[in-house]
Motif scaffolding. Structure first.
Motif, PDB file in Angstrom:
ATOM      1  N   ALA A   1       0.831  -1.205   0.000  1.00 18.59           N
ATOM      2  CA  ALA A   1       0.000   0.000   0.000  1.00 18.59           C
ATOM      3  C   ALA A   1       0.867   1.257   0.000  1.00 18.59           C
ATOM      4  O   ALA A   1       0.577   2.230  -0.717  1.00 18.59           O
ATOM      5  CB  ALA A   1      -0.925  -0.010   1.214  1.00 18.59           C
ATOM      6  N   ALA A   2       1.934   1.255   0.790  1.00 18.30           N
ATOM      7  CA  ALA A   2       2.813   2.428   0.839  1.00 18.30           C
ATOM      8  C   ALA A   2       3.497   2.667  -0.503  1.00 18.30           C
ATOM      9  O   ALA A   2       3.658   3.816  -0.939  1.00 18.30           O
ATOM     10  CB  ALA A   2       3.850   2.246   1.951  1.00 18.30           C
ATOM     11  N   SER A   3       3.895   1.589  -1.170  1.00 16.42           N
ATOM     12  CA  SER A   3       4.555   1.744  -2.468  1.00 16.42           C
ATOM     13  C   SER A   3       3.568   2.261  -3.516  1.00 16.42           C
ATOM     14  O   SER A   3       3.925   3.086  -4.371  1.00 16.42           O
ATOM     15  CB  SER A   3       5.185   0.425  -2.923  1.00 16.42           C
ATOM     16  OG  SER A   3       4.217  -0.542  -3.296  1.00 16.42           O
ATOM     17  N   LEU A   4       2.315   1.798  -3.460  1.00 13.31           N
ATOM     18  CA  LEU A   4       1.297   2.297  -4.387  1.00 13.31           C
ATOM     19  C   LEU A   4       1.074   3.790  -4.191  1.00 13.31           C
ATOM     20  O   LEU A   4       1.034   4.560  -5.166  1.00 13.31           O
ATOM     21  CB  LEU A   4      -0.006   1.531  -4.184  1.00 13.31           C
ATOM     22  CG  LEU A   4      -1.209   2.055  -4.975  1.00 13.31           C
ATOM     23  CD1 LEU A   4      -1.007   1.843  -6.471  1.00 13.31           C
ATOM     24  CD2 LEU A   4      -2.503   1.386  -4.499  1.00 13.31           C
ATOM     25  N   ARG A   5       0.916   4.210  -2.940  1.00 14.13           N
ATOM     26  CA  ARG A   5       0.619   5.625  -2.689  1.00 14.13           C
ATOM     27  C   ARG A   5       1.804   6.520  -3.030  1.00 14.13           C
ATOM     28  O   ARG A   5       1.624   7.666  -3.474  1.00 14.13           O
ATOM     29  CB  ARG A   5       0.217   5.811  -1.231  1.00 14.13           C
ATOM     30  CG  ARG A   5      -1.047   5.063  -0.835  1.00 14.13           C
ATOM     31  CD  ARG A   5      -2.197   5.296  -1.780  1.00 14.13           C
ATOM     32  NE  ARG A   5      -3.424   4.602  -1.366  1.00 14.13           N
ATOM     33  CZ  ARG A   5      -4.462   4.404  -2.152  1.00 14.13           C
ATOM     34  NH1 ARG A   5      -4.449   4.832  -3.406  1.00 14.13           N
ATOM     35  NH2 ARG A   5      -5.528   3.758  -1.698  1.00 14.13           N
ATOM     36  N   GLN A   6       3.023   6.018  -2.835  1.00 17.30           N
ATOM     37  CA  GLN A   6       4.192   6.851  -3.151  1.00 17.30           C
ATOM     38  C   GLN A   6       4.371   7.011  -4.652  1.00 17.30           C
ATOM     39  O   GLN A   6       4.673   8.109  -5.142  1.00 17.30           O
ATOM     40  CB  GLN A   6       5.464   6.239  -2.556  1.00 17.30           C
ATOM     41  CG  GLN A   6       6.736   6.991  -2.962  1.00 17.30           C
ATOM     42  CD  GLN A   6       7.935   6.604  -2.148  1.00 17.30           C
ATOM     43  OE1 GLN A   6       7.934   6.741  -0.926  1.00 17.30           O
ATOM     44  NE2 GLN A   6       8.969   6.110  -2.805  1.00 17.30           N
ATOM     45  N   THR A   7       4.201   5.943  -5.405  1.00 16.25           N
ATOM     46  CA  THR A   7       4.488   5.987  -6.834  1.00 16.25           C
ATOM     47  C   THR A   7       3.292   6.405  -7.676  1.00 16.25           C
ATOM     48  O   THR A   7       3.458   6.807  -8.832  1.00 16.25           O
ATOM     49  CB  THR A   7       4.991   4.621  -7.328  1.00 16.25           C
ATOM     50  OG1 THR A   7       4.004   3.618  -7.022  1.00 16.25           O
ATOM     51  CG2 THR A   7       6.306   4.244  -6.661  1.00 16.25           C
TER      52      THR A   7
ATOM     53  N   THR B   1       4.699  -7.863  -3.471  1.00 13.54           N
ATOM     54  CA  THR B   1       4.890  -7.070  -4.690  1.00 13.54           C
ATOM     55  C   THR B   1       5.101  -5.618  -4.304  1.00 13.54           C
ATOM     56  O   THR B   1       4.470  -5.119  -3.372  1.00 13.54           O
ATOM     57  CB  THR B   1       3.644  -7.176  -5.605  1.00 13.54           C
ATOM     58  OG1 THR B   1       3.416  -8.541  -5.949  1.00 13.54           O
ATOM     59  CG2 THR B   1       3.803  -6.343  -6.864  1.00 13.54           C
ATOM     60  N   LEU B   2       5.990  -4.943  -5.005  1.00 17.18           N
ATOM     61  CA  LEU B   2       6.158  -3.493  -4.890  1.00 17.18           C
ATOM     62  C   LEU B   2       5.640  -2.830  -6.154  1.00 17.18           C
ATOM     63  O   LEU B   2       5.900  -3.313  -7.265  1.00 17.18           O
ATOM     64  CB  LEU B   2       7.634  -3.123  -4.740  1.00 17.18           C
ATOM     65  CG  LEU B   2       8.320  -3.226  -3.389  1.00 17.18           C
ATOM     66  CD1 LEU B   2       9.794  -2.854  -3.555  1.00 17.18           C
ATOM     67  CD2 LEU B   2       7.663  -2.310  -2.363  1.00 17.18           C
ATOM     68  N   ILE B   3       4.928  -1.737  -6.009  1.00 11.04           N
ATOM     69  CA  ILE B   3       4.591  -0.894  -7.151  1.00 11.04           C
ATOM     70  C   ILE B   3       5.725   0.116  -7.297  1.00 11.04           C
ATOM     71  O   ILE B   3       6.032   0.862  -6.371  1.00 11.04           O
ATOM     72  CB  ILE B   3       3.237  -0.184  -6.961  1.00 11.04           C
ATOM     73  CG1 ILE B   3       2.141  -1.224  -6.721  1.00 11.04           C
ATOM     74  CG2 ILE B   3       2.916   0.665  -8.180  1.00 11.04           C
ATOM     75  CD1 ILE B   3       1.969  -2.244  -7.827  1.00 11.04           C
ATOM     76  N   THR B   4       6.355   0.112  -8.457  1.00  9.21           N
ATOM     77  CA  THR B   4       7.588   0.870  -8.643  1.00  9.21           C
ATOM     78  C   THR B   4       7.490   1.946  -9.711  1.00  9.21           C
ATOM     79  O   THR B   4       8.464   2.666  -9.941  1.00  9.21           O
ATOM     80  CB  THR B   4       8.739  -0.093  -9.016  1.00  9.21           C
ATOM     81  OG1 THR B   4       8.357  -0.820 -10.195  1.00  9.21           O
ATOM     82  CG2 THR B   4       9.017  -1.066  -7.886  1.00  9.21           C
TER      83      THR B   4
ATOM     84  N   CYS C   1      10.063   2.502   2.882  1.00 13.04           N
ATOM     85  CA  CYS C   1      10.214   2.100   4.287  1.00 13.04           C
ATOM     86  C   CYS C   1      10.692   3.232   5.191  1.00 13.04           C
ATOM     87  O   CYS C   1      10.655   3.084   6.427  1.00 13.04           O
ATOM     88  CB  CYS C   1      11.209   0.939   4.397  1.00 13.04           C
ATOM     89  SG  CYS C   1      10.611  -0.633   3.754  1.00 13.04           S
ATOM     90  N   ALA C   2      11.133   4.335   4.626  1.00 15.42           N
ATOM     91  CA  ALA C   2      11.805   5.368   5.410  1.00 15.42           C
ATOM     92  C   ALA C   2      10.910   6.210   6.313  1.00 15.42           C
ATOM     93  O   ALA C   2      11.317   6.538   7.440  1.00 15.42           O
ATOM     94  CB  ALA C   2      12.593   6.281   4.470  1.00 15.42           C
ATOM     95  N   PRO C   3       9.701   6.616   5.912  1.00  5.07           N
ATOM     96  CA  PRO C   3       8.908   7.494   6.782  1.00  5.07           C
ATOM     97  C   PRO C   3       8.670   6.880   8.161  1.00  5.07           C
ATOM     98  O   PRO C   3       8.423   5.677   8.288  1.00  5.07           O
ATOM     99  CB  PRO C   3       7.594   7.647   6.006  1.00  5.07           C
ATOM    100  CG  PRO C   3       7.969   7.417   4.581  1.00  5.07           C
ATOM    101  CD  PRO C   3       9.026   6.365   4.622  1.00  5.07           C
ATOM    102  N   ASN C   4       8.731   7.709   9.183  1.00  8.24           N
ATOM    103  CA  ASN C   4       8.656   7.186  10.554  1.00  8.24           C
ATOM    104  C   ASN C   4       7.379   6.402  10.834  1.00  8.24           C
ATOM    105  O   ASN C   4       7.411   5.376  11.533  1.00  8.24           O
ATOM    106  CB  ASN C   4       8.784   8.337  11.563  1.00  8.24           C
ATOM    107  CG  ASN C   4      10.212   8.818  11.707  1.00  8.24           C
ATOM    108  OD1 ASN C   4      11.150   8.053  11.483  1.00  8.24           O
ATOM    109  ND2 ASN C   4      10.393  10.079  12.062  1.00  8.24           N
ATOM    110  N   LYS C   5       6.227   6.861  10.301  1.00  7.90           N
ATOM    111  CA  LYS C   5       4.972   6.155  10.577  1.00  7.90           C
ATOM    112  C   LYS C   5       4.967   4.755   9.976  1.00  7.90           C
ATOM    113  O   LYS C   5       4.358   3.841  10.535  1.00  7.90           O
ATOM    114  CB  LYS C   5       3.792   6.973  10.048  1.00  7.90           C
ATOM    115  CG  LYS C   5       3.510   8.229  10.863  1.00  7.90           C
ATOM    116  CD  LYS C   5       2.283   8.967  10.337  1.00  7.90           C
ATOM    117  CE  LYS C   5       1.982  10.187  11.197  1.00  7.90           C
ATOM    118  NZ  LYS C   5       0.781  10.925  10.701  1.00  7.90           N
ATOM    119  N   ILE C   6       5.647   4.599   8.839  1.00  8.36           N
ATOM    120  CA  ILE C   6       5.764   3.281   8.223  1.00  8.36           C
ATOM    121  C   ILE C   6       6.827   2.454   8.954  1.00  8.36           C
ATOM    122  O   ILE C   6       6.639   1.262   9.222  1.00  8.36           O
ATOM    123  CB  ILE C   6       6.116   3.415   6.731  1.00  8.36           C
ATOM    124  CG1 ILE C   6       5.004   4.145   5.979  1.00  8.36           C
ATOM    125  CG2 ILE C   6       6.390   2.054   6.103  1.00  8.36           C
ATOM    126  CD1 ILE C   6       3.689   3.416   5.958  1.00  8.36           C
TER     127      ILE C   6
END
Length: 329
Positions: A25-31, A109-112, A274-279
């Motif tokens: 989910a984090a990778s989807l929202r970032q990319t 899976t990562l969304i890239t 993975c870097a943001p503190n909440k994640i």
């Protein structure tokens, strides 16, 4: 988005998959900050087919998924459950909105990249071609690939000959329609799911004589999937190469394998997500991510291999990582 909206589904449950769901989910929202569809996390519920509660009860994980606008969709396991957890992806399709195009991804899976550039044709479904010839394993005295697959197509009144890749030689596994079930897509999740369930149960409960002796665990979903895709008019070439399992997504399978063989872009995407503190507060409680990403041991794995000259077989990669004490899942 490919000229229309669509929904994305992953399956999450307690244990490894719930952490992978957060990462997905984090990778989807970032990319893809402009993604217009729904991100649905289908979660199996406790019941007689599970010895332990498979649902997600970890509050930090649930809070992270909520912040990432992931919708939890509970579903009941009626046919597979603990005896065949890969069946989750089949049964979970029943809780997606009927008639709305969908893409299913495995949680590992990562969304890239930009999903808006992926030229989906939802009327012609397809699935991942990043696979090896894992099924069937014909015996010396037969039946061979052609007889096995022909029997399966015949079971469901499907045209076998039109599924063949005639550029591949007879009795070579790539000649026959075969996918990895790490992603697949279609026009209606419920119609797709009903047929997927019907085919999988028929193969499991009443296998054609030609496949007696062939293992269906864990391959059942990948045996039924090409039949389902073919039945809806899809195939191996309905999505051009280079998008999913390419520039836009990465089915990494395990974190050691990701560091060993994926591109620098995939590694950078993983570490940025993975870097943001909440994640980080959530993901660092999962040991493989803690050690490989946050403690930097993934780069020790990466240094073991030349990413431009990897061993041909995945097992050789796994064995090398294990020999260094860096394998984890």
């Amino acid at each position: 988005m490919s000229g229309q909206n669509y929904n994305i589904m992953i399956v999450g449950q307690s244990g490894r998959l719930m952490f992978e769901a957060v990462l997905f989910a984090a990778s989807l929202r970032q990319t893809n900050p402009g993604f217009r569809g729904r991100l649905c996390v289908a979660v199996p519920q406790p019941g007689p087919l599970w010895a332990r509660d498979p649902s997600i009860r970890n509050e930090p994980v649930l809070e992270a998924l909520s912040r990432l606008d992931a919708e939890i969709l509970p579903f009941e396991s009626q046919h597979f459950g603990q005896s065949y957890p890969y069946g989750n992806k089949i049964e979970a399709l029943s809780v997606l909105p009927e008639g709305e195009p969908f893409v299913f991804f495995d949680t590992d899976t990562l969304i890239t990249g930009d999903l808006g550039k992926v030229p989906f044709d939802f009327s012609r479904p397809s699935a991942s071609l990043r696979r090896e010839g894992t099924w069937p394993t014909p015996t010396l005295y037969g039946p061979g690939y052609a007889d096995i697959w022909r029997a399966l197509y015949g079971r469901f009144n499907l045209d076998f000959d039109s599924s063949l890749d005639l550029d591949q030689p007879d009795e070579y596994w790539k000649r026959y329609l075969y996918f990895n079930a790490g992603y697949f897509f279609g026009a209606c999740p419920r119609a797709f799911g009903r047929r997927f369930l019907d085919y999988a149960r028929s193969i499991r409960d009443d296998p054609p004589v030609e496949i007696v002796g062939q293992s269906l665990d864990p391959w059942l979903d990948q045996v039924a999937l090409p039949l389902v895709i073919h039945s809806f008019g899809g195939g191996r070439d309905t999505l051009p190469d280079g998008y999913l399992d390419g520039h836009t997504s990465c089915h990494y399978r395990t974190f050691p394998l990701l560091y060993a063989r994926e591109s620098d872009h995939v590694v950078a995407t993983l570490e940025e997500v993975c870097a943001p503190n909440k994640i980080k507060k959530v993901l660092k409680t999962y040991e493989p991510i803690k050690r490989l990403v946050y403690q930097g041991k993934g780069h020790r794995v990466r240094a073991l291999f030349d990413q431009d000259n990897l061993p041909r077989r995945e097992q050789a990669i796994r064995n090398r990582i294990k020999s260094e004490g860096l394998w984890m899942r």
